[in-house]
Structures are given as C-alpha cells and as structure tokens.
Design a protein around this motif. Sequence first.
Motif, short mmCIF file in Angstrom:
data_model
loop_
_atom_site.label_atom_id
_atom_site.label_comp_id
_atom_site.label_asym_id
_atom_site.label_seq_id
_atom_site.Cartn_x
_atom_site.Cartn_y
_atom_site.Cartn_z
N PRO A 206 79.66 69.06 76.99
CA PRO A 206 80.14 67.83 77.62
C PRO A 206 81.41 67.30 76.95
O PRO A 206 81.60 67.45 75.74
CB PRO A 206 78.97 66.85 77.44
CG PRO A 206 78.15 67.41 76.34
CD PRO A 206 78.36 68.89 76.34
N GLN A 207 82.28 66.70 77.71
CA GLN A 207 83.52 66.14 77.22
C GLN A 207 83.43 64.61 77.28
O GLN A 207 83.06 64.05 78.30
CB GLN A 207 84.71 66.63 78.07
CG GLN A 207 84.87 68.12 78.10
CD GLN A 207 85.25 68.71 76.75
OE1 GLN A 207 85.98 68.08 75.99
NE2 GLN A 207 84.72 69.87 76.45
N ARG A 208 83.82 63.95 76.21
CA ARG A 208 83.73 62.48 76.18
C ARG A 208 85.01 61.83 76.66
O ARG A 208 84.98 60.69 77.09
CB ARG A 208 83.41 62.01 74.79
CG ARG A 208 81.99 62.31 74.40
CD ARG A 208 81.61 61.49 73.23
NE ARG A 208 80.21 61.68 72.95
CZ ARG A 208 79.54 61.00 72.09
NH1 ARG A 208 80.16 60.06 71.41
NH2 ARG A 208 78.28 61.22 71.89
N GLU A 209 86.10 62.45 76.52
CA GLU A 209 87.40 61.93 76.95
C GLU A 209 87.75 60.58 76.31
O GLU A 209 88.30 59.70 76.95
CB GLU A 209 87.46 61.82 78.47
CG GLU A 209 87.26 63.16 79.15
CD GLU A 209 87.25 63.04 80.65
OE1 GLU A 209 87.49 61.94 81.18
OE2 GLU A 209 86.95 64.05 81.28
#
Length: 82
Positions: free
Chosen positions: A75-78
């Motif tokens: 997952p990417q939190r950005e």
Amino acid sequence: MYLPQFLVGMFVTATIVAVWTYAATGSVWTALGWAMIDLVVLQAGYFVLVTRLVSKGATADAEAGSASLSHVAPPQREGTLL
C-alpha cells in the motif's frame, strides 16, 4: 433474503394456491393438498438456495486464503496520515 420475509411470502403463496385450487375444483381437501405441496416445494427451493450461497462463500474464502500475496503491491500512503 431474511427468514421472516421468506415465511410471509411462502404463506401468501400457499394461500393463493389454495384459493385458486378451491375455485378450480370446489374441493377443500384438494386445495389443502396443493397448498401443502406448494409449501414443500418452496421450502426445498429455499434450502437449495441457502446451501448454494453457503458453499459459494466457503469456496471463495478458500480461494482467497490460498492465493499468494507476492503479486500484490504494498500500500502507498502518499504523504497522508491514516
């Protein structure tokens, strides 16, 4: 479908079958017999559908559990917090 909703529909359908059969034959016993047959057929159909839903859910859970997670991107939190 919820059980109370099914039961109401089942008894309404049995009543319609009984009234219709009585109007066609004039026999109360024939009408009750057809209504009982209708109740058995509806109950058997409901049992088959519920069994199918349960087995389909179990199959989907088994497939999801056996799938490898190596092909899933992390997952990417950005830059946001939760």
